[in-house]
Design a protein around this motif. Structure first.
Motif, short mmCIF file in Angstrom:
data_model
loop_
_atom_site.label_atom_id
_atom_site.label_comp_id
_atom_site.label_asym_id
_atom_site.label_seq_id
_atom_site.Cartn_x
_atom_site.Cartn_y
_atom_site.Cartn_z
N ASN A 158 -3.36 6.52 8.83
CA ASN A 158 -4.50 5.66 8.49
C ASN A 158 -4.26 4.23 8.94
N GLN A 188 0.59 10.54 6.19
CA GLN A 188 -0.85 10.30 6.12
C GLN A 188 -1.15 8.81 6.05
N LEU A 189 -0.33 8.05 5.32
CA LEU A 189 -0.53 6.61 5.25
C LEU A 189 -0.31 5.95 6.61
N SER A 222 -5.06 4.99 -3.43
CA SER A 222 -6.04 5.81 -2.71
C SER A 222 -6.20 5.23 -1.31
N LEU A 223 -6.96 5.93 -0.49
CA LEU A 223 -7.23 5.46 0.87
C LEU A 223 -8.72 5.22 1.06
N CYS A 276 -2.86 -2.86 -3.71
CA CYS A 276 -3.87 -1.84 -3.39
C CYS A 276 -3.90 -0.75 -4.45
N ALA A 281 0.83 -1.21 0.00
CA ALA A 281 0.00 0.00 0.00
C ALA A 281 0.86 1.24 0.00
N GLN A 296 -0.68 5.47 -0.85
CA GLN A 296 -1.70 6.24 -1.57
C GLN A 296 -1.13 7.07 -2.69
N THR A 349 -8.75 -0.02 -0.16
CA THR A 349 -7.52 -0.07 0.62
C THR A 349 -7.81 -0.45 2.07
N VAL A 350 -8.92 0.00 2.63
CA VAL A 350 -9.28 -0.38 3.99
C VAL A 350 -9.55 -1.88 4.07
#
Length: 438
Positions: A340, A336-337, A305-306, A302, A183, A185, A310-311
């Protein structure tokens, strides 16, 4: 009054009409003198030839005739040759410069002097004598074993090591299934390329690997040459229609122990459709857990994006592999990654851990790449792999042929780097010996 500096010497020319340069004069020599003359001084390079008569041995054989290939004349060997020059005003200069000087022989002079030069040792004769005297003798010009291997031979050795044609288990296998989510983003950092090449490298060396393409672009399916056009059962059916993963997974052609769950363009609408689905964040987790077979590795590619896709990948995974491009923008989005991932760990998946950081697109010619590498290693420490993926055109060419770089050009720098990264990942997570059978 003009003086062209010529007079006759019957001892040299054999004729009283042939001109001889006065520069051939030396001390004790007089024109027209046919008697013996003293030996010229050793310091005079032009008169160093000994022209004094020698006693004739009756038993000595006649001098052999030496014939030049370029001339049809036959003459006794080692005799002085004076070529007649036609059309020159200063014939004395022609006679003076055309005969070969002993210290600077011409090609013809070297041929005439061949019998005398045969007694002179040369480098090849000395080397041969040294070899005969000592069989273990090695010339200084002989390359060492390391220098003797050409680049193509080294590349072939790397290719055989990476392709592993024997099929032996040469990379450690984990005692449990390792589900790794790839992953980031930020787009274009090498998520799909890393997923495909790590999966192929592990599968070629005895591990059972499943690749889940969770990107609507379907690039991982393209890199593994798996059909993913409209109408093909894909991961969308697993997420929305609860189709078992075993009915969707396809075996990758030419790579044993490797399967792929493709992604079609239908996956682009899954984010909207999952909004109203119960337990929308864990749909992929349940699909992987219900698979009847056992894998050593499950790689989830992935999207950049988030969102909910991705979740779903973060909830289904136990480990997160983050590829980081060696540029500033990749570092900017990393915080930011991480935030999350921490949120998912706190609320949805307590087992989730950022286990691996892989530096990609490393350009050793720039200081920026070194600066980014140092920043990442200082922040993440041992989580950063020692293997670094360089910029390599073979890595970019491979998907156009429906292959990974491991099979497209196994001897390239890109394939070697991904092989080292896969080996490092396998050794980090192993808890039992290599020899376990499938």
């Amino acid at each position: 009054m003009h003086d062209d500096g010529r007079y006759d010497d019957p001892r040299v020319t054999g004729s009283t009409n042939d001109p001889v340069s006065r520069e051939t004069d030396y001390q004790g020599w007089t024109p027209g003198d046919s008697g013996p003359s003293p030996r010229p001084a050793d310091g005079d390079p032009l008169t160093s030839r000994d022209d004094s008569p020698r006693p004739v041995d009756p038993a000595a054989p006649e001098p052999t005739a030496a014939r030049r290939p370029s001339e049809g004349l036959t003459r006794p060997a080692n005799t002085v040759e004076v070529r007649q020059t036609v059309g020159r005003r200063n014939t004395a200069a022609a006679v003076r410069f055309e005969p070969a000087v002993p210290h600077q022989p011409t090609a013809a002079g070297a041929q005439d002097a061949a019998p005398a030069a045969a007694d002179t040792p040369v480098a090849s004769v000395e080397s041969l004598a040294a070899v005969v005297a000592d069989p273990t003798y090695v010339s200084r010009e002989t390359p060492t074993r390391e220098e003797d291997d050409p680049p193509l031979a080294m590349e072939a050795m790397r290719a055989v090591q990476i392709l592993n044609p024997s099929g032996e288990v040469t990379m450690p296998r984990p005692d449990r299934t390792r589900v790794m989510c790839v992953a980031n983003q930020k787009g274009g950092v090498g998520k799909t390329t890393t997923t495909v090449n790590l999966a192929v490298a592990l599968a070629l060396h005895g591990n059972r690997v499943l690749v889940v393409d969770l990107d609507p672009q379907g690039n991982a399916s393209t890199g593994l040459n798996v059909p993913h056009h409209t109408g093909i059962p894909d991961v969308y059916d697993c997420l929305i229609n609860s189709v078992p993963l075993s009915e969707v997974a396809q075996a990758v052609e030419g790579i044993p122990n490797l399967w792929c769950v493709p992604a079609t363009i239908d996956l682009a609408g899954a984010e909207i459709e999952l909004v109203s689905v119960v337990a929308r964040e864990s749909r992929l987790d349940r699909a992987i857990a219900a698979y009847p077979g056992q894998f050593d590795y499950v790689f989830i590619d992935c999207p950049p994006s988030l969102g909910l896709l991705t979740v779903n990948a973060l909830v289904a995974a136990q480990e997160v592999l983050i590829p980081i491009q060696c540029e500033y923008y990749a570092l900017e989005g990393l915080n930011q990654l991480i935030n999350n991932i921490n949120l998912v760990r706190q609320h949805l998946n307590p087992k989730l851990d950022v286990s691996t950081i892989l530096l990609t697109m490393y350009d050793r010619r720039t200081r920026l790449a070194d600066a980014v590498e140092q920043d990442v290693r200082n922040h993440f420490g041992d989580k950063v792999l020692q293997a670094v993926i360089p910029r390599n055109v073979r890595v970019s060419e491979a998907p156009s042929y429906g292959q990974s770089v491991m099979t497209y050009d196994p001897g390239s720098r890109g394939a070697t780097s991904y092989f080292e990264a896969a080996q490092e990942i396998a050794e980090r997570g192993v808890k039992e010996p290599v020899g376990r059978n499938a």
